[in-house]
Design a protein around this motif. Sequence first.
Motif, mmCIF file in Angstrom:
data_model
loop_
_atom_site.group_PDB
_atom_site.id
_atom_site.type_symbol
_atom_site.label_atom_id
_atom_site.label_comp_id
_atom_site.label_asym_id
_atom_site.label_seq_id
_atom_site.Cartn_x
_atom_site.Cartn_y
_atom_site.Cartn_z
ATOM 1 N N PRO A 1 0.809 -1.229 0.000
ATOM 2 C CA PRO A 1 0.000 0.000 0.000
ATOM 3 C C PRO A 1 0.836 1.270 0.000
ATOM 4 O O PRO A 1 0.371 2.319 -0.439
ATOM 5 N N GLU A 2 2.086 1.175 0.481
ATOM 6 C CA GLU A 2 2.937 2.358 0.530
ATOM 7 C C GLU A 2 3.223 2.909 -0.858
ATOM 8 O O GLU A 2 3.560 4.091 -1.011
ATOM 9 N N ARG A 3 3.075 2.082 -1.878
ATOM 10 C CA ARG A 3 3.307 2.545 -3.247
ATOM 11 C C ARG A 3 2.169 3.439 -3.743
ATOM 12 O O ARG A 3 2.315 4.140 -4.739
ATOM 13 N N PHE A 4 1.051 3.403 -3.036
ATOM 14 C CA PHE A 4 -0.142 4.118 -3.505
ATOM 15 C C PHE A 4 -0.692 5.101 -2.474
ATOM 16 O O PHE A 4 -1.480 5.976 -2.826
ATOM 17 N N ALA A 5 -0.291 4.984 -1.211
ATOM 18 C CA ALA A 5 -0.930 5.757 -0.154
ATOM 19 C C ALA A 5 -0.526 7.220 -0.136
ATOM 20 O O ALA A 5 -1.326 8.083 0.208
ATOM 21 N N GLY A 6 0.730 7.515 -0.475
ATOM 22 C CA GLY A 6 1.189 8.895 -0.430
ATOM 23 C C GLY A 6 1.737 9.291 0.919
ATOM 24 O O GLY A 6 2.532 10.230 1.016
ATOM 25 N N SER A 7 1.326 8.617 1.992
ATOM 26 C CA SER A 7 1.854 8.882 3.327
ATOM 27 C C SER A 7 1.676 7.629 4.168
ATOM 28 O O SER A 7 0.790 6.810 3.928
ATOM 29 N N ASP A 8 2.524 7.500 5.198
ATOM 30 C CA ASP A 8 2.444 6.333 6.065
ATOM 31 C C ASP A 8 1.097 6.246 6.779
ATOM 32 O O ASP A 8 0.602 5.152 7.057
ATOM 33 N N GLU A 9 0.510 7.393 7.072
ATOM 34 C CA GLU A 9 -0.753 7.417 7.804
ATOM 35 C C GLU A 9 -1.888 6.786 7.001
ATOM 36 O O GLU A 9 -2.873 6.315 7.578
ATOM 37 N N CYS A 10 -1.749 6.755 5.689
ATOM 38 C CA CYS A 10 -2.827 6.265 4.836
ATOM 39 C C CYS A 10 -2.669 4.802 4.435
ATOM 40 O O CYS A 10 -3.572 4.227 3.822
ATOM 41 N N LYS A 11 -1.538 4.191 4.756
ATOM 42 C CA LYS A 11 -1.263 2.839 4.275
ATOM 43 C C LYS A 11 -2.329 1.834 4.702
ATOM 44 O O LYS A 11 -2.794 1.028 3.885
ATOM 45 N N ASP A 12 -2.697 1.871 5.971
ATOM 46 C CA ASP A 12 -3.658 0.886 6.456
ATOM 47 C C ASP A 12 -5.024 1.072 5.813
ATOM 48 O O ASP A 12 -5.725 0.096 5.515
ATOM 49 N N VAL A 13 -5.408 2.319 5.578
ATOM 50 C CA VAL A 13 -6.689 2.597 4.931
ATOM 51 C C VAL A 13 -6.685 2.059 3.502
ATOM 52 O O VAL A 13 -7.641 1.428 3.051
ATOM 53 N N VAL A 14 -5.578 2.309 2.804
ATOM 54 C CA VAL A 14 -5.465 1.840 1.422
ATOM 55 C C VAL A 14 -5.505 0.318 1.366
ATOM 56 O O VAL A 14 -6.207 -0.271 0.544
ATOM 57 N N ARG A 15 -4.762 -0.335 2.256
ATOM 58 C CA ARG A 15 -4.741 -1.797 2.274
ATOM 59 C C ARG A 15 -6.126 -2.369 2.581
ATOM 60 O O ARG A 15 -6.589 -3.306 1.925
ATOM 61 N N THR A 16 -6.790 -1.810 3.577
ATOM 62 C CA THR A 16 -8.110 -2.310 3.966
ATOM 63 C C THR A 16 -9.117 -2.149 2.843
ATOM 64 O O THR A 16 -9.892 -3.064 2.545
ATOM 65 N N ARG A 17 -9.086 -0.992 2.204
ATOM 66 C CA ARG A 17 -10.043 -0.735 1.125
ATOM 67 C C ARG A 17 -9.770 -1.646 -0.074
ATOM 68 O O ARG A 17 -10.701 -2.214 -0.661
ATOM 69 N N ALA A 18 -8.500 -1.806 -0.427
ATOM 70 C CA ALA A 18 -8.162 -2.688 -1.552
ATOM 71 C C ALA A 18 -8.559 -4.128 -1.251
ATOM 72 O O ALA A 18 -9.041 -4.853 -2.128
#
Length: 219
Positions: free
Chosen positions: A116-133
């Motif tokens: 998710p770090e490749r798409f999140a833009g920031s560390d704070e968003c990684k978990d949100v991106v992973r969960t949504r994907a």
Amino acid sequence: MTYAIYGARGSGSGIIEAVCAELGVDYEARYLDVRAGENQEEAYRKLHPLGKLPTLVFPDGEVVTDTVAIILTLDERHPQSSLLPPAASKARARALRWLLFCATELYPLIEIVDFPERFAGSDECKDVVRTRAGAIWRNRWQPVEDAVAGSPYLLSEGFCATDVYIAILCHWDMDPDWRQKNLARVEALSEAVRNRPALVPVFERHKPDETILDAAQPS
């Protein structure tokens, strides 16, 4: 006359190994150490500029990348096989429809789930991106489940290359209990493919817990 398959254990190259095994053609699996970055070295990038897997080198020297392109090329070069249904048939249209669905709607989500770090833009968003994907990944399997018309394969006409793609993909980032509960037909399809005599050794080499997803070619 031997095909050369560049890949890695647990990656999408297992799809092409299985297809070649089903065809009964001679092939050599050339595994790269993805964690050591061998797929990004100059020698391999001359074959695949993005360093993705798999790549197939035909006996005549032709290089083909991208899983679907490889399957279609193999089907054309082995017209006597049952890799895909006959040209212009309704069965072929269904096989290609779901082959491309898996390649374009499902496979790309794997990279987002695992990196998710490749798409999140920031560390704070990684978990949100992973969960949504991950949620999208599970939801997009329902159309595949509904499309399984055979017993146990995708097509009522019998086995085809799309079944191989499904059988490998459904074991990635998928809780087995959830899969068995929600994707009973996909699960039966996968089990049947994995027990085809020619394919048992391939799936033994490409166990789900050895998956190397960052090297898999999402198309």
